[in-house]
Write an enzyme that holds these catalytic residues in place. Structure first.
Site, mmCIF file in Angstrom:
data_model
loop_
_atom_site.group_PDB
_atom_site.id
_atom_site.type_symbol
_atom_site.label_atom_id
_atom_site.label_comp_id
_atom_site.label_asym_id
_atom_site.label_seq_id
_atom_site.Cartn_x
_atom_site.Cartn_y
_atom_site.Cartn_z
ATOM 1 N N ARG A 40 0.820 -1.218 0.000
ATOM 2 C CA ARG A 40 0.000 0.000 0.000
ATOM 3 C C ARG A 40 0.855 1.270 0.000
ATOM 4 N NH1 ARG A 40 -5.431 -0.972 3.719
ATOM 5 N NH2 ARG A 40 -6.522 -2.257 2.176
ATOM 6 N N LYS A 206 -17.211 -14.141 3.653
ATOM 7 C CA LYS A 206 -18.153 -13.044 3.895
ATOM 8 C C LYS A 206 -19.378 -13.196 2.991
ATOM 9 C CE LYS A 206 -14.626 -9.875 5.587
ATOM 10 N NZ LYS A 206 -13.926 -8.576 5.421
ATOM 11 N N GLY A 360 -8.569 -7.780 -0.678
ATOM 12 C CA GLY A 360 -8.640 -8.728 0.433
ATOM 13 C C GLY A 360 -7.797 -9.975 0.241
ATOM 14 N N GLY A 383 -13.075 -4.050 1.334
ATOM 15 C CA GLY A 383 -14.374 -3.605 1.845
ATOM 16 C C GLY A 383 -15.007 -2.539 0.992
#
Length: 406
Positions: A40, A206, A360, A383
């Protein structure tokens, strides 16, 4: 929502003081404080370097983890790594909006870069409230008078409505950074400029997120097929009245997804030809892989999709013009059960279709398995990407697009 946000290209930044919000939340060794993955930081270095190269004074806001977690720490190491990546000094300031921070901002020269302390050390940053309320927080009120422009590059946190993400855009002329700009253009294009056939591969644990995505993309007609894997597939197998074994039913219940079985059944009835479920699965027997057809699933944990399912899914993927994937197909960390994830990623990366990975764990698997060069876009925000694909408004994007109407 129309994408009418400004970008760096719309601003005259030479000599201006720019507050840049990024998301450099990274895995940290809790014992040594060492950053274990700088992905990142490298991602946002493009925006930072560009702004400094335009002789802007770059004030960076970022977070690391959250209170109570072992990796909740300062941003001192992040500043060091950013300096190395960019090849320019990034000064770490052990303050967020106090006298020390404001003094450092006031004495900045053109091209200077400073990284303020972990914004989540400030308690109001944890609260999720409307942008106009967040604009009244101490953080926004103290820093805004020193800033000319606010640029939000933190796509990975864009689904959160916190002061550093939405408050400044109410007060200051604002724009999207390069990461935010790229993510929004690609993901909105996937929803609105669909290339046919369009395949969604939805897995992982999820289930609620995946079902929201299904409802949105199937309802809009922007998906031709949904290929289910992971725990998502288990819920849909149960919805199809397949006996998946007591231990797998218990896992669904433990995760709080029992109520989604009825939802899955309704979706399958409404879009029966578009939602594909596995024809076989891999269960864990004595720590080994055992592939079984869905009519013969024993009371053993399902850890992957089966070999025959992989063949069916891979063929669909290879014929697709657009593929959006989120969530691994199984317990890919275990070599015995990495086959589903690896083979589907291989099919996606070798397909001529435009491919998007929703961030993710699947993004981690892409890199771990070496498929990144064959993927057109790997999202930086799991997300946020899923929320967007599910048709939800992202607060940080909404305020960039309509700052006066918040």
């Amino acid at each position: 929502m129309s994408l009418n946000f400004k970008t760096i290209d719309d601003l005259e930044l030479n000599g201006k003081t720019v507050l840049l919000r990024i998301d450099i939340n990274s895995p940290v060794d809790p014992h040594t404080g060492r950053i274990l993955d700088d992905t990142r930081l490298r991602l946002h270095s493009e925006t930072i370097d560009e702004l400094a190269g335009m002789e802007a004074k770059v004030v960076i806001l970022a977070h690391q983890s959250r209170p109570g977690k072992k990796d909740f720490t300062t941003l001192e190491k992040h500043a060091e790594i950013l300096s190395d990546i960019i090849g320019r000094p990034v000064k770490y300031v052990e303050d967020i909006f106090g006298c020390a921070a404001r003094e450092e901002i006031s004495k900045m020269k053109k091209g200077d870069i400073i990284l303020l302390e972990n914004v989540r050390f400030y308690s109001e940053e944890i609260l999720k409230r409307e942008p106009r309320i967040q604009a009244k927080t101490h953080l926004v009120r103290k820093l805004s008078p020193l800033i000319d422009y606010y640029i939000n590059d933190a796509f990975a946190a864009a689904h959160r409505s916190q002061p550093s993400l939405v408050g400044f855009a109410v007060k200051l002329p604002s724009a999207a950074g390069r990461v935010m700009e790229r993510e929004l253009k690609i993901l909105y294009s996937a929803l609105e400029n669909v290339k046919r056939p369009c395949i969604y591969v939805l897995g992982g644990v999820k289930v609620d997120d995946s079902i929201k995505v299904m409802e949105n993309v199937l309802g809009k007609g922007s998906a031709d097929y949904i290929l289910t894997t992971g725990l998502v597939a288990n819920v849909f197998l149960k919805a199809a009245k397949i006996d998946i074994g007591k231990c797998n039913e218990k896992l669904i219940k433990k995760r709080g997804y029992s109520n989604l079985i009825k939802v899955a059944r309704k979706l399958m009835k409404k879009f029966k030809d578009k939602i594909l479920i596995p024809v076989d699965v891999a269960v864990c027997k004595d720590d080994k892989r055992l592939d079984v057809p869905i009519k013969d699933i024993p009371d053993l944990p399902i850890y992957d999709i089966g070999i025959e399912t992989i063949k069916v899914y891979a063929e669909k993927i290879r014929n697709a013009k657009m593929i959006v994937a989120n969530g691994p197909a199984g317990v890919f960390e275990n070599p015995e059960f990495s086959i589903g994830t690896e083979d589907l990623l291989n099919a996606i990366s070798s397909s001529s279709g435009f491919s998007i990975i929703g961030g993710g764990h699947l993004a981690a698997a892409v890199v771990q398995m070496g498929f990144q060069d064959g993927i057109d876009h790997i999202s930086s925000g799991g997300g946020a990407a899923i929320s967007l694909l599910a048709g939800e408004e992202l607060p940080a994007v909404k305020v960039l697009c309509n700052p006066m109407n918040i």
